[in-house]
Write an enzyme that holds these catalytic residues in place. Structure first.
Site, mmCIF file in Angstrom:
data_model
loop_
_atom_site.group_PDB
_atom_site.id
_atom_site.type_symbol
_atom_site.label_atom_id
_atom_site.label_comp_id
_atom_site.label_asym_id
_atom_site.label_seq_id
_atom_site.Cartn_x
_atom_site.Cartn_y
_atom_site.Cartn_z
ATOM 1 N N GLY A 207 2.078 -2.841 -6.248
ATOM 2 C CA GLY A 207 1.905 -1.561 -5.566
ATOM 3 C C GLY A 207 0.528 -0.980 -5.828
ATOM 4 N N GLY A 208 0.469 -0.026 -6.757
ATOM 5 C CA GLY A 208 -0.763 0.723 -7.041
ATOM 6 C C GLY A 208 -2.012 -0.134 -7.159
ATOM 7 N N SER B 207 4.548 -2.204 -11.929
ATOM 8 C CA SER B 207 3.381 -2.055 -12.804
ATOM 9 C C SER B 207 2.672 -3.376 -13.103
ATOM 10 C CB SER B 207 3.769 -1.341 -14.104
ATOM 11 O OG SER B 207 4.216 -0.028 -13.833
ATOM 12 N N TRP C 217 0.809 -1.224 0.000
ATOM 13 C CA TRP C 217 0.000 0.000 0.000
ATOM 14 C C TRP C 217 0.841 1.273 0.000
ATOM 15 C CZ3 TRP C 217 -5.218 0.556 2.997
ATOM 16 C CH2 TRP C 217 -6.183 -0.247 2.385
ATOM 17 N N LYS C 218 2.158 1.126 0.263
ATOM 18 C CA LYS C 218 3.037 2.304 0.356
ATOM 19 C C LYS C 218 2.438 3.315 1.343
ATOM 20 C CE LYS C 218 4.734 1.300 -4.214
ATOM 21 N NZ LYS C 218 5.400 1.757 -5.411
ATOM 22 N N HIS D 142 13.112 -1.390 -0.246
ATOM 23 C CA HIS D 142 12.337 -0.988 -1.426
ATOM 24 C C HIS D 142 13.063 0.162 -2.125
ATOM 25 C CE1 HIS D 142 9.168 0.683 -3.926
ATOM 26 N NE2 HIS D 142 8.544 -0.477 -3.804
HETATM 27 P P1 PGA Z 1 3.634 -0.578 -8.724
HETATM 28 O O1 PGA Z 1 4.652 -0.667 -7.481
HETATM 29 O O2 PGA Z 1 2.919 -1.900 -8.815
HETATM 30 O O3 PGA Z 1 2.721 0.568 -8.393
HETATM 31 O O4 PGA Z 1 4.467 -0.329 -9.938
HETATM 32 C C1 PGA Z 1 5.344 -1.844 -7.184
HETATM 33 C C2 PGA Z 1 6.178 -1.645 -5.941
HETATM 34 O O5 PGA Z 1 6.794 -0.588 -5.795
HETATM 35 O O6 PGA Z 1 6.253 -2.528 -5.063
#
Ligand code: PGA
Length: 252
Positions: A236-237, A215, A10-11, A97
């Protein structure tokens, strides 16, 4: 077929009022999937760890954190010890990360110390490695991966190393929509595996799971997970929306 591992990250997103809706969508669907086929983890901000862990208790979802200190509890303002993460319900932690390496000057040695600490207290570490666009264009991607892997893993016993998950995340693919092709990702994973073979021998290194990140979406996940050297993905996103995350899990 071996088990696929899907980790959401989720960052720096999410507040307490998001937790219920998210889990209400995700958990009933997760329970219908076979645990043998897929293992699902979610790395959330510190402020949500306890709430997420409590609500996910007894479900197939494992909750973890996105960073930790390399030190034990003590006078270190603003830091968080691994034992505190465990106390809040974390079972794993993401380390190194690229956003932390890039914007917070986290070095290989810092990642190494955190890795040693996480292993010593029984938190499963997910160590991120990956080259920048500049490094890719300069043809030094493999050199960068080798340095990051040796920097993180040096001095570990085989038993410790086997408990680590590695995420190969090319920095140029993170959050850009420009994912690596499955073939390229597979060959970079193969390279990571070869470095781990050199360090620990084949028998141990083959136990270290390798995830692709950058991505990942529901329309490209299957291309990655069918590759020989890719055991799953770090998302991530697309993990912020439970419906998208579920589609990724199901398509993996
Ligand atoms: P992303 O991020 O899927 O939004 O590209 C991946 C991550 O940083 O773990």
């Amino acid at each position: 077929m071996s088990q696929t591992v899907i980790v959401g990250n989720w960052k720096m997103h999410g507040i307490l009022s998001d937790v219920n809706n998210y889990l209400d969508s995700l958990l009933p669907e997760l329970s219908s999937l076979s645990k043998k086929d897929v293992r699902v983890l979610l790395a959330v901000p510190y402020t949500l760890l306890f709430t997420f862990s409590e609500k996910a208790k007894g479900s197939a979802l494992q909750i973890g954190a996105q960073n930790m200190s390399d030190r034990d509890v003590g006078p270190m303002t603003g830091e968080i010890a691994g034992s505190m993460l465990k106390d809040a319900g974390a079972s794993f932690v993401i380390l190194g990360h690229s956003e932390r390496r890039q914007y917070l000057q986290e070095t290989d040695e810092m990642v190494h110390k955190k890795l040693v600490k996480a292993l010593s207290i029984g938190l499963q570490p997910i160590v991120c490695v990956g080259e920048s666009l500049k490094e890719k264009d300069a043809g030094v991607a493999e050199e960068v991966l080798r340095k990051q892997l040796i920097g993180a893993f040096h001095g570990l016993s085989g038993e410790e190393a086997a408990r680590v998950i590695v995420a190969y995340e090319p920095v140029w693919a993170i959050g850009t929509g420009m994912h690596a092709t499955p073939d390229l990702a597979n060959s970079m994973h193969k390279f990571c595996k070869e470095v781990l073979w050199e360090l620990f021998g084949k028998q141990i290194a083959d136990k270290i799971l390798l995830l692709y990140g950058g991505s990942v979406k529901e329309d490209n996940i299957a291309g990655f997970t069918k590759q020989e050297h890719i055991n799953g993905a770090l998302v991530g996103g697309a993990s912020l929306d439970p419906v998208h995350f579920l589609h990724i899990i199901k398509s993996s």
